[in-house]
Scaffold this active site. Structure first.
Site, PDB file in Angstrom:
ATOM      1  N   TYR A  95      -9.724   4.715 -10.789  1.00 54.33           N
ATOM      2  CA  TYR A  95      -8.447   4.773 -11.515  1.00 54.33           C
ATOM      3  C   TYR A  95      -8.560   5.180 -12.986  1.00 54.33           C
ATOM      4  O   TYR A  95      -7.787   6.015 -13.452  1.00 54.33           O
ATOM      5  CB  TYR A  95      -7.657   3.459 -11.332  1.00 54.33           C
ATOM      6  N   GLU A 137      -4.093  -2.123  -2.770  1.00 58.47           N
ATOM      7  CA  GLU A 137      -5.236  -1.579  -2.007  1.00 58.47           C
ATOM      8  C   GLU A 137      -6.307  -2.645  -1.758  1.00 58.47           C
ATOM      9  O   GLU A 137      -6.935  -2.659  -0.696  1.00 58.47           O
ATOM     10  CB  GLU A 137      -5.806  -0.345  -2.733  1.00 58.47           C
TER      11      GLU A 137
HETATM   12  C1  HEM Z   1      -3.023  11.066  -2.413  1.00 60.56           C
HETATM   13  C2  HEM Z   1      -0.526   9.115  -6.056  1.00 60.56           C
HETATM   14  C3  HEM Z   1      -4.636   7.470  -8.007  1.00 60.56           C
HETATM   15  C4  HEM Z   1      -7.116  10.085  -4.788  1.00 60.56           C
HETATM   16  C5  HEM Z   1      -2.012  10.670  -3.242  1.00 60.56           C
HETATM   17  C6  HEM Z   1      -0.626  10.965  -3.004  1.00 60.56           C
HETATM   18  C7  HEM Z   1       0.068  10.432  -4.023  1.00 60.56           C
HETATM   19  C8  HEM Z   1      -0.863   9.800  -4.917  1.00 60.56           C
HETATM   20  C9  HEM Z   1       1.572  10.479  -4.204  1.00 60.56           C
HETATM   21  C10 HEM Z   1      -0.065  11.747  -1.815  1.00 60.56           C
HETATM   22  C11 HEM Z   1       0.150  10.782  -0.687  1.00 60.56           C
HETATM   23  C12 HEM Z   1       0.529  11.510   0.585  1.00 60.56           C
HETATM   24  O1  HEM Z   1      -0.329  12.184   1.166  1.00 60.56           O
HETATM   25  O2  HEM Z   1       1.675  11.391   1.015  1.00 60.56           O
HETATM   26  C13 HEM Z   1      -1.421   8.483  -6.897  1.00 60.56           C
HETATM   27  C14 HEM Z   1      -1.057   7.719  -8.070  1.00 60.56           C
HETATM   28  C15 HEM Z   1      -2.216   7.258  -8.619  1.00 60.56           C
HETATM   29  C16 HEM Z   1      -3.299   7.730  -7.788  1.00 60.56           C
HETATM   30  C17 HEM Z   1       0.372   7.504  -8.567  1.00 60.56           C
HETATM   31  C18 HEM Z   1      -2.431   6.429  -9.861  1.00 60.56           C
HETATM   32  C19 HEM Z   1      -1.664   5.448 -10.237  1.00 60.56           C
HETATM   33  C20 HEM Z   1      -5.660   8.046  -7.304  1.00 60.56           C
HETATM   34  C21 HEM Z   1      -7.068   7.866  -7.617  1.00 60.56           C
HETATM   35  C22 HEM Z   1      -7.761   8.632  -6.726  1.00 60.56           C
HETATM   36  C23 HEM Z   1      -6.797   9.261  -5.839  1.00 60.56           C
HETATM   37  C24 HEM Z   1      -7.609   6.981  -8.714  1.00 60.56           C
HETATM   38  C25 HEM Z   1      -9.257   8.828  -6.635  1.00 60.56           C
HETATM   39  C26 HEM Z   1      -9.939   9.526  -7.472  1.00 60.56           C
HETATM   40  C27 HEM Z   1      -6.209  10.561  -3.869  1.00 60.56           C
HETATM   41  C28 HEM Z   1      -6.587  11.392  -2.737  1.00 60.56           C
HETATM   42  C29 HEM Z   1      -5.410  11.664  -2.045  1.00 60.56           C
HETATM   43  C30 HEM Z   1      -4.345  11.011  -2.777  1.00 60.56           C
HETATM   44  C31 HEM Z   1      -7.992  11.860  -2.381  1.00 60.56           C
HETATM   45  C32 HEM Z   1      -5.248  12.512  -0.806  1.00 60.56           C
HETATM   46  C33 HEM Z   1      -5.133  13.875  -1.319  1.00 60.56           C
HETATM   47  C34 HEM Z   1      -5.520  14.871  -0.304  1.00 60.56           C
HETATM   48  O3  HEM Z   1      -6.705  15.153  -0.282  1.00 60.56           O
HETATM   49  O4  HEM Z   1      -4.630  15.276   0.439  1.00 60.56           O
HETATM   50  N1  HEM Z   1      -2.132   9.961  -4.406  1.00 60.56           N
HETATM   51  N2  HEM Z   1      -2.777   8.469  -6.755  1.00 60.56           N
HETATM   52  N3  HEM Z   1      -5.545   8.884  -6.223  1.00 60.56           N
HETATM   53  N4  HEM Z   1      -4.862  10.354  -3.854  1.00 60.56           N
HETATM   54 FE1  HEM Z   1      -3.841   9.356  -5.260  1.00 60.56          FE
END
Ligand code: HEM
Ligand code: FAD
Length: 405
Positions: A95, A137
């Site tokens: 994060y 989480e």
């Molecule tokens: C996917 C928001 C932090 C890694 C997503 C999605 C959202 C989101 C909206 C798309 C969900 C979907 O597929 O419908 C956020 C928010 C964060 C955050 C608001 C912080 C407050 C993080 C962190 C990581 C991360 C810290 C890791 C480094 C990912 C990954 C995906 C994802 C790998 C799937 C993306 C893909 O490969 O399709 N996140 N996220 N996120 N998030 Fe986050």
């Protein structure tokens, strides 16, 4: 706790950031991968190339910022994202890395307009939002690990059986390599795979819905082979599964996840609408529903280009034969003469509202899944018919998008 002053700055600047939303998140991903290339093992590059991921992240951050006083109001949206994060293996230590690069991106895109005060306020807000995600989480990791047959991280599974289901879809039956119990799942949930493909620099992670009812002692997924078209290369993981994965091979899988699940018990007639491979979570749901509530009024409509692309036929034919309360309809866009002889063939072309009105009641619970144009058409039809939002349930096979644009 965020000070009133910082809250006011956040609320005043959300509209400005929204305007530059996609520019900020695009810049954010460049900065993130330049400084932390190891994260390319976790993210799906294709989702960024198409821009879906940038939009999804921007929307989530701004929605959270708008509700900063009452984050509990957006808990369902946080949970939906957190299910994906948990399945992918996102950890608390990730994060601050995301936060730092997001703030850098805001500064770079807004330039002088991003005063120290504004950046401080957003840093504090990001901290509050990140804590909310981390705590949701944490609970999900605990549940996945402590449930009967559960586990944390990625567990090795052996491909016990590979079964062609149509010209482009095959099922994979998976059993744990350790021979121990497997976790139960709710119909509609998915498994997440960590795949090392020979020749690829980065590990790939993909989600595949569980396509059979729970309680079988194995998991079944059904994967569509995404072939290349013209200049567009074939899908990496789906092609690898189809062309190189064989019985006896090992796959690394995280525990079942996802919030696309049925209301229980069903109290209204239930209608399932599937397009192409979008049938996988719905087949799991319809099988389970008829096991748990035999005699319940259920309609299953499957749309495919033609019979050659129609998977899991045996599952649905058997279900229709053994359950008189199931109305099963097949809609083919371009049926062959043989397709028209399918016992459940109902319509040539597409599912449309006029036809839907003849076969189901608006006072039903609707579940749908399929390609995005199919999902948009179903949503438009149901809204046009006046079906309330709480009776409409769907899942995207990619980053959560919008059905209204
Ligand atoms: C996917 C928001 C932090 C890694 C997503 C999605 C959202 C989101 C909206 C798309 C969900 C979907 O597929 O419908 C956020 C928010 C964060 C955050 C608001 C912080 C407050 C993080 C962190 C990581 C991360 C810290 C890791 C480094 C990912 C990954 C995906 C994802 C790998 C799937 C993306 C893909 O490969 O399709 N996140 N996220 N996120 N998030 Fe986050
Ligand atoms: P990728 O390599 O990720 O490429 C994605 C698509 O982009 C492919 O069609 C590819 O041909 C195309 N492409 C590649 N390069 C380019 C380019 N340069 N420009 C434009 N397009 C390009 N899938 C299933 O088959 N069955 C399921 O049950 C299922 N369940 C899912 C459940 C969930 C919750 C989610 C989120 C997804 C699900 N999916 C399912 C989709 C699955 O996760 C993968 O996204 C899908 O298999 C494609 O992955 P891939 O690695 O083969 O393709």
């Amino acid at each position: 706790m965020l000070s009133q002053e910082k809250r006011d700055i956040i609320k005043a600047t959300v509209p400005v950031l929204e305007i530059h939303g996609t520019a900020i998140t695009t810049r954010f991903y460049q900065l993130l991968f330049d400084s932390h290339p190891e994260l390319l093992h976790i993210f799906n590059k294709m989702n960024q190339r198409k821009g879906d991921q940038q939009t999804a992240l921007a929307n989530a951050v701004y929605a959270a910022a708008v509700h900063i006083d009452h984050l509990e109001d957006i808990l369902p949206a946080v949970k939906q994202i957190s299910y994906k994060h948990r399945a992918l293996g996102i950890l608390p230590e990730h994060y601050p890395i995301v936060g730092e690069n997001l703030l850098k991106a805001i500064k770079q895109v807004l330039g002088d307009a991003a005063t120290d005060e504004i950046i401080d306020a957003w840093a504090a807000a990001y901290g509050v939002i990140a804590d909310a995600f981390i705590s949701v989480e944490h609970e999900m990791y605990r549940e996945a690990e402590t449930q009967k047959g559960g586990w944390s991280g990625f567990r090795p599974f052996v491909v016990q059986k590979k079964v062609p289901e149509s010209d482009v879809i095959s099922s994979f039956y998976l059993v744990p390599q350790d021979g121990k119990e497997i976790a139960d799942f709710l119909p509609g949930q998915y498994l997440t795979f960590k795949v090392d493909i020979p020749g690829e620099t980065y590990t790939q992670r993909r989600h595949y819905s569980l396509s059979d009812a729970p309680g079988k002692g194995h998991y079944r997924i059904s994967v569509k082979r995404e072939d290349g078209r013209g200049d567009i290369p074939a899908g990496l993981v789906s092609s690898y599964f189809h062309n190189h994965l064989n019985e006896g091979d090992v796959l690394y899988v995280s525990a079942p996840s996802g919030d696309f699940v049925m209301k229980k018990p069903a109290d209204k007639p239930v209608v399932f609408l599937s397009g192409g491979v979008g049938m996988t979570p719905l087949v799991s749901m319809v099988k389970t529903l008829l096991q748990e509530q035999p005699g319940h009024s259920v309609t299953y409509v499957h749309a495919a280009i033609h019979g050659g692309f129609h998977a899991l036929q045996e599952d649905l034919n058997t279900l229709a034969e053994t359950n008189p309360s199931l109305n099963y309809h097949v809609v083919y866009e371009k049926p062959t003469e043989q397709d028209k002889a399918h016992k459940h063939f109902s319509k040539e072309g597409f599912i449309d509202l006029d036809w839907l009105k003849q076969v189901v009641s608006a006072d039903s619970d609707f579940y749908f899944c399929g390609p995005t144009p199919f999902m948009k058409a179903m949503y438009r039809a149901l809204k046009g018919w006046g079906v309330p939002d709480d009776q409409i349930h769907y899942e995207f096979f990619g980053p959560q998008g919008s059905l209204t644009d």
